[in-house]
Design an enzyme around this catalytic site. Structure first.
Site, PDB file in Angstrom:
ATOM      1  N   HIS A 173      -3.611   0.048   6.601  1.00  0.00           N
ATOM      2  CA  HIS A 173      -4.539  -0.113   5.474  1.00  0.00           C
ATOM      3  C   HIS A 173      -5.293  -1.443   5.513  1.00  0.00           C
ATOM      4  O   HIS A 173      -5.367  -2.167   4.513  1.00  0.00           O
ATOM      5  CB  HIS A 173      -3.808   0.075   4.134  1.00  0.00           C
ATOM      6  CG  HIS A 173      -4.586   0.946   3.196  1.00  0.00           C
ATOM      7  ND1 HIS A 173      -5.156   0.463   2.050  1.00  0.00           N
ATOM      8  CD2 HIS A 173      -4.907   2.246   3.261  1.00  0.00           C
ATOM      9  CE1 HIS A 173      -5.794   1.436   1.439  1.00  0.00           C
ATOM     10  NE2 HIS A 173      -5.660   2.528   2.158  1.00  0.00           N
ATOM     11  N   TYR A 210       0.797  -1.228   0.000  1.00  0.00           N
ATOM     12  CA  TYR A 210       0.000   0.000   0.000  1.00  0.00           C
ATOM     13  C   TYR A 210       0.838   1.292   0.000  1.00  0.00           C
ATOM     14  O   TYR A 210       1.677   1.494   0.860  1.00  0.00           O
ATOM     15  CB  TYR A 210      -0.952   0.023   1.213  1.00  0.00           C
ATOM     16  CG  TYR A 210      -1.520   1.388   1.431  1.00  0.00           C
ATOM     17  CD1 TYR A 210      -2.402   1.921   0.502  1.00  0.00           C
ATOM     18  CD2 TYR A 210      -1.119   2.171   2.506  1.00  0.00           C
ATOM     19  CE1 TYR A 210      -2.880   3.204   0.651  1.00  0.00           C
ATOM     20  CE2 TYR A 210      -1.593   3.445   2.669  1.00  0.00           C
ATOM     21  CZ  TYR A 210      -2.478   3.962   1.732  1.00  0.00           C
ATOM     22  OH  TYR A 210      -2.928   5.239   1.864  1.00  0.00           O
TER      23      TYR A 210
HETATM   24  O1  KDG Z   1      -9.067   5.882  -2.334  1.00  0.00           O
HETATM   25  C1  KDG Z   1      -8.379   5.221  -1.303  1.00  0.00           C
HETATM   26  C2  KDG Z   1      -7.486   6.183  -0.588  1.00  0.00           C
HETATM   27  O2  KDG Z   1      -8.207   7.279  -0.161  1.00  0.00           O
HETATM   28  C3  KDG Z   1      -6.811   5.554   0.595  1.00  0.00           C
HETATM   29  O3  KDG Z   1      -6.106   4.443   0.156  1.00  0.00           O
HETATM   30  C4  KDG Z   1      -5.904   6.556   1.253  1.00  0.00           C
HETATM   31  O4  KDG Z   1      -5.620   5.203   3.209  1.00  0.00           O
HETATM   32  C5  KDG Z   1      -5.550   6.286   2.667  1.00  0.00           C
HETATM   33  C6  KDG Z   1      -5.116   7.437   3.460  1.00  0.00           C
HETATM   34  O5  KDG Z   1      -4.918   7.246   4.659  1.00  0.00           O
HETATM   35  O6  KDG Z   1      -4.971   8.508   2.892  1.00  0.00           O
HETATM   36 MG    MG Z   2      -5.669   5.457   5.379  1.00  0.00          MG
END
Ligand code: KDG
Ligand code: MG
Length: 408
Positions: free
Chosen positions: A217, A160
């Site tokens: 995440h 992520y």
């Molecule tokens: O669209 C998904 C994102 O907004 C996300 O993955 C972002 O986890 C995220 C964050 O903390 O900004």
């Molecule tokens: Mg987030």
């Protein structure tokens, strides 16, 4: 006073911002943001096909009644698409209210509780040295807080928010090559072996004052998340975000029973009904909703007020998919909220973005200062908007090495 017309625009520099403009018979207009990342055409269609035809003729000053009309009137309640569409209308109506009062929005909420509101930047690295360089550059720019995400040794793909290659640039959340998602491979064991030590090294290198945040995440099981939260206690994180998938809220209790690491949850929630128990039971430390898909200012403010009764501070979602319009709504709430914590903030201020959404809001030394312009304090240049159109994009999906689908 009546709403005379409303228009929806989809597009923007590097993002499919969904921008709503509500016009009135007195010439005052308001702006709202309904961007739902990688599903942008859906709130746009809801606005165009149902909500706008109902809005026309309503008195824009009755923002509460209009919110209730759409929320209760839909019968099928909540959900990110509906709440993003209602949220855009609500922001635009507050913008109109501020312009009519000739006051910046924070004044209508109760005035300022602070001048500059602390923001955090995203630091990412393909590996730990790369991440350290990224943190260093934000510290040099005066940021007081950074979220750190790092490539995991031995992981078959980037995970992520981590780019595949050093200096890859671009958008590491949305892939604009089409609507078919790429696949990330996830391995919890490798992550658990690496991450606590990496966070400890970042703390050692940057000292006690830097606020360090980390976003899991939604990747861990509750027991694993409790183990991680306990292991990173000596690091003194500002927060550990989304350690488990947010729909199982009992999982948070298990993490809480084992650790004092502060927890930040809620960027995927779209109403008070998903977070009221977490807040009332004081199981979280920061609430991460966004005005965009949590029903706008009217509804988000209810969540902020509830959180304030339970020592829960705000940490509004501010991923790059939020346009400067919803970010301005959040910055006005941040200036006011007695229980403000921090704001996620990515510099959108490219020349193209500034030309599309002109404003006088300012970020300086890791603090955000709202302008004194009436309403949201952001405009929208319709001529500039003609340069952009919708581009299909997608989030990756995540699988374990054996192919099992996992949480993005
Ligand atoms: O669209 C998904 C994102 O907004 C996300 O993955 C972002 O986890 C995220 C964050 O903390 O900004
Ligand atoms: Mg987030």
């Amino acid at each position: 006073m009546k709403i005379s017309d409303a228009k929806v625009f989809v597009g923007g520099p590097g993002k499919n911002y969904v921008t709503l403009k509500i016009m009135t018979d007195q010439g005052v207009y308001g702006l709202g943001d309904a961007t739902l990342n990688n599903r942008e055409t859906l709130p746009a269609a809801y606005l165009q096909d149902y909500l706008i035809p109902n809005l026309i003729g309503m008195d824009p000053r009755n923002s509460e009644d209009i919110w209730q009309f759409f929320y209760r009137g839909a019968y099928f309640r909540r959900g990110p698409i509906s709440m993003a569409a209602f949220g855009a209308i609500d922001m635009a109506l507050w913008d109109i209210k501020g312009k009519l009062a000739n006051m910046p929005l924070y004044q209508l909420f109760g005035g300022k509780s602070r001048d500059g509101a602390m923001v955090y930047a995203h630091s990412t690295g393909v590996d730990l040295p790369d991440l350290m360089d990224s943190v260093e550059s934000y510290v040099e720019q005066g940021y007081k807080a950074v979220r750190v995400q790092c490539g995991i040794p031995g992981m078959p793909t980037a995970s992520y928010a981590v780019p595949e290659e050093k200096n890859a640039g671009g958008d590491y959340i949305t892939d604009f090559s089409g609507i078919r998602p790429k696949t990330e491979i996830w391995d919890t064991d490798r992550y658990m072996r690496f991450m606590p030590g990496a966070l400890a090294e970042i703390r050692d290198r940057f000292g006690p004052d830097l606020k360090i945040l980390h976003d899991v995440h939604h990747r861990l099981l509750p027991r694993e998340a409790a183990e991680l939260a306990k292991a990173v206690e000596p690091v003194g994180l500002y927060w550990l975000e989304d350690p488990t998938p947010a729909e199982d809220q009992d999982a948070i209790r298990l993490i809480r029973q084992h650790s004092t690491t502060p927890l930040a949850i809620g960027e995927v929630f779209n109403s008070i009904w998903e977070c009221n128990k977490l807040i009332e039971n004081e199981l979280i430390d920061f609430i991460r909703i966004a005005v965009t898909y949590a029903g706008g200012i009217t509804h988000a403010k209810r969540v902020v007020d509830l959180a304030g009764q339970h020592h829960v501070r705000t940490g509004f979602h501010g991923a790059p998919s939020h346009s400067p319009i919803s970010m301005a709504a959040q910055h006005h709430l941040n200036a006011w909220a007695p229980n403000f914590g921090i704001q996620e903030y990515l510099v959108l201020g490219t020349p193209e973005c500034d030309a599309l959404f002109p404003s006088e809001h300012k970020m300086r030394d890791g603090l955000f200062y709202v302008s004194e312009a009436p309403g949201l304090g952001v405009d929208f240049d319709e001529t500039e908007a003609k340069r952009y159109e919708y581009k299909p994009g997608s989030h990756p999906v995540v699988r374990l090495e054996d192919g099992t689908l996992w949480n993005y």
